[in-house]
Design an enzyme around this catalytic site. Structure first.
Site, PDB file in Angstrom:
ATOM      1  N   THR B  77       0.991  -1.167   6.734  1.00 55.23           N
ATOM      2  CA  THR B  77      -0.066  -1.503   7.695  1.00 55.23           C
ATOM      3  C   THR B  77      -1.219  -0.504   7.629  1.00 55.23           C
ATOM      4  OG1 THR B  77       1.388  -2.732   9.176  1.00 55.23           O
ATOM      5  CG2 THR B  77      -0.544  -1.728  10.170  1.00 55.23           C
ATOM      6  N   ASN B 157       4.575 -13.226   3.023  1.00 52.50           N
ATOM      7  CA  ASN B 157       5.835 -12.687   3.541  1.00 52.50           C
ATOM      8  C   ASN B 157       6.701 -13.711   4.266  1.00 52.50           C
ATOM      9  OD1 ASN B 157       3.538 -12.456   5.290  1.00 52.50           O
ATOM     10  ND2 ASN B 157       4.860 -11.449   6.786  1.00 52.50           N
ATOM     11  N   GLN B 185       4.983  -7.552  -0.638  1.00 53.28           N
ATOM     12  CA  GLN B 185       6.163  -8.363  -0.940  1.00 53.28           C
ATOM     13  C   GLN B 185       6.239  -8.696  -2.431  1.00 53.28           C
ATOM     14  OE1 GLN B 185       8.543  -8.983   1.173  1.00 53.28           O
ATOM     15  NE2 GLN B 185       7.617  -8.686   3.196  1.00 53.28           N
ATOM     16  N   THR B 242      -0.805  16.433   6.734  1.00 54.21           N
ATOM     17  CA  THR B 242       0.199  17.020   5.847  1.00 54.21           C
ATOM     18  C   THR B 242       1.022  15.897   5.209  1.00 54.21           C
ATOM     19  OG1 THR B 242       0.314  18.981   7.226  1.00 54.21           O
ATOM     20  CG2 THR B 242       2.153  18.606   5.729  1.00 54.21           C
ATOM     21  N   CYS B 330       7.036  -9.079  12.075  1.00 55.32           N
ATOM     22  CA  CYS B 330       6.037  -8.405  12.899  1.00 55.32           C
ATOM     23  C   CYS B 330       5.540  -9.269  14.039  1.00 55.32           C
ATOM     24  CB  CYS B 330       4.860  -7.974  12.044  1.00 55.32           C
ATOM     25  SG  CYS B 330       5.328  -6.702  10.895  1.00 55.32           S
TER      26      CYS B 330
END
Lengths: 387, 387
Positions: B77, B157, B185, B242, B330
């Site tokens: 995402t 998907n 996918q 990081t 989702c």
């Protein structure tokens, strides 16, 4: 002979190892409980439950009011970006002025700069005194009718200096301005968001012996915020993307442990700090100690050696397997002296000779003793060379 | 009796477990090699080296030209958001029109909607045919003088349908428009970015038996992109924060393994798919198979049972410890039928009775046999109830 091979890591402000207790609770979530918390079958529902338990733990550690006030993100930097850009964009109809300081982390400064350059926000950067602390009077004077956000870090990552968060919160509140604090280095301090009177706050797992890949934004309920990552609507629509459950579980555990050990550990660290500074002052009279004497966390120590180079001191210590930093980790690739040292008014010839020693939970007294033994010799050698 | 307790996970399109070989290579990076790759001491330099090796591996797997073309992010995402919002904002002086499709992942659709609503971009959503494939003619016609970006997912998907990526790339190139593909996918397909002729592409670790918390954006050198996360300037300034080294190391290993096993595994999955569909068609004559017959990946199977409810089928299978999805992971919390099923023109009474079965590396033939045994009985029972 064996001893000289032992590594002494004194760069905990840059990164911390994952505690074994933390890694242990993460473990099942890699290859067994791996389901997507949005899935509606039993495995997904279990993942969702674990997610909510972690959220609840963190909510409690911060004394937040609602679980929805805890938004999981992937890093401290992301959380900082979400807070500042997210609040700025969602509240711009009220004004486009943001107040921050000259010594914030690059994530704050660069986000502010982006908003200024690309989205016409105005930024005021507050000065700090020699100790790295802002002036509340200057803050008061900087407030304008179009100020929507004050962003001041709780603890500076180079100096360890602690800002007067509660007082700043009161001033912001009085003027109906949102107050956000980057608390990535403040894990041993008071994180009670209710007492602090704060609207938003960032905490980072990877600085508190949790895994990399998790951080939170605490966001007081009702605060307007635009997401910076859009999609499936996870995290109460504030941060989309499948939740990184192993990292979230680890973060919650790490915060729980650090909360339990806080008082004891901070006392231990004060003793280590005092011993280190006292001995170094005796052995190296020309040493300059930066940052405040008291209004600081004990595990970040910032010292300068005039006319020497911090980089070089760092490299010599490295040869003795002692790992420290010559600046903030995120900016240490740049050759220019740190913006924090510039802001506290350190002359360049002193700023260049600066190192940061930061310790943590696993730092032993014998490691500090080793540093006390080796550093003065290095300074002597380098002074000879440079002289 | 024991057998009935065994869990059969058939929701691999939503999340995959971390492979043991992957977890093994990640392990040292949690508690031993935990240093910040930006640190300049030996531990930091080692971390930096490991990061570059992982980047090189992924560069090679995609046949990218330069390591700097691989940008690590925290999730699929995030990578999608970075591609679309990042390209849109950096190229808006050339135009503010974006072409995408009606069947993209929510991360694409919501990012486009944000840009449209808040930043005055114009979005064209291409239709798809009954099989979930776009028309190249419609794409051609949609192109305007101010079109800056075409964003089309490689594999859907929910349906598994494969878009004609190379042809789309050629059209985009001819019109000097950037082409981005969400390939989350598509891990078993051709990911050679050079052959595909693509400018940007997203791949997600957590869909390929790597850890959650890592994904990449492939970005062709020279492509203009604004970061969405600002800070210390990591990832060639495109994505600060990081680096999540354990997850990155794991991702690189997972991609390496999947690249090696691709051909063999895809054949195995085609056999599983064919067996499953054939048997179900025989046992449940009213079954409707959505998506293309051939232009699809074999491990995503989308089927409908008219007048039944997908949610209910999912729950009944769940009681038999078989885990599938009644929509895209989702969006499965929403009660409305999926935007993908709407786009292929499935009538609502059929769309409502849709389930997605997705399998992966660890799916055994006996698990598919179990599904073939149980699903027809459930459909019979539910048909009786509803009738």
């Amino acid at each position: 002979m064996i001893e000289s091979k032992k590594k002494i890591y004194l760069d905990y402000a840059a990164a911390t190892p994952v505690r074994p207790e933390v890694l242990a609770v993460m473990h099942p979530f890699f290859s067994q409980e791996y389901a997507n918390p949005s899935s509606q079958h039993a495995a997904g529902i279990n993942a969702q439950k674990s997610l909510q338990q972690a959220r609840e733990k963190i909510k409690n550690a911060l004394n937040a009011e609602y679980p929805e006030e805890i938004i999981f993100t992937s890093s401290g930097t992301e959380s900082i970006n979400l807070a500042i850009a997210g609040i700025a964009r969602a509240n711009k109809n009220k004004g486009k002025h943001i107040i921050t300081t000259k010594i914030e982390h690059k994530a704050v400064l660069e986000t502010c700069q982006y908003l200024s350059k690309n989205e016409n926000f105005n930024i005021t950067y507050l000065n700090v005194n020699k100790e790295g602390i802002i002036s509340l009077e200057e803050l008061q004077q900087a407030i304008r009718s179009d100020t929507i956000l004050v962003s001041v870090m709780y603890v500076n990552n180079e100096l360890g200096s602690i800002q007067p968060i509660e007082e700043i919160a009161q001033i912001a509140k009085k003027h109906h301005i949102l107050f956000y604090a980057d608390a990535c280095q403040a894990s041993y301090l008071n994180l009670n968001v209710h007492h602090l009177g704060i609207d938003a706050l960032t905490l980072n797992s990877s600085k508190i012996f949790g895994p990399k890949g998790s951080a939170i934004l605490y966001l007081k309920k009702g605060t307007l915020l635009h997401p910076i990552i859009h999609g499936g609507g996870q995290e109460f629509t504030f941060r989309s993307g499948t939740e990184n459950l192993p990292a979230i579980i680890g973060f919650a555990k790490a915060l729980e442990l650090i909360s339990q050990e806080k008082e004891q550990e901070i006392l231990r660290q004060i003793n280590l700090q005092n011993k280190l500074l006292q001995e170094l002052k005796t052995k190296i009279p020309e040493i300059i100690i930066n940052g405040p004497q008291y209004q600081k966390i004990p595990n970040i120590i910032n010292i300068s050696f005039p006319h020497l180079e911090g980089e070089q001191i760092m490299r010599y210590l490295n040869q003795h397997n002692i790992y420290i930093s010559s600046g903030s980790a995120c900016t240490s690739k740049e050759i220019t002296t740190s913006h924090v040292l510039q802001a506290i008014g350190l002359p360049e010839n002193i700023a260049k000779g600066t190192i940061r020693i930061s310790f943590g939970k696993y730092t032993l007294e014998e490691e500090i003793n080793k540093l006390i033994e080796i550093l003065p010799n290095i300074i002597k050698t380098l002074t000879k060379i440079s002289g």
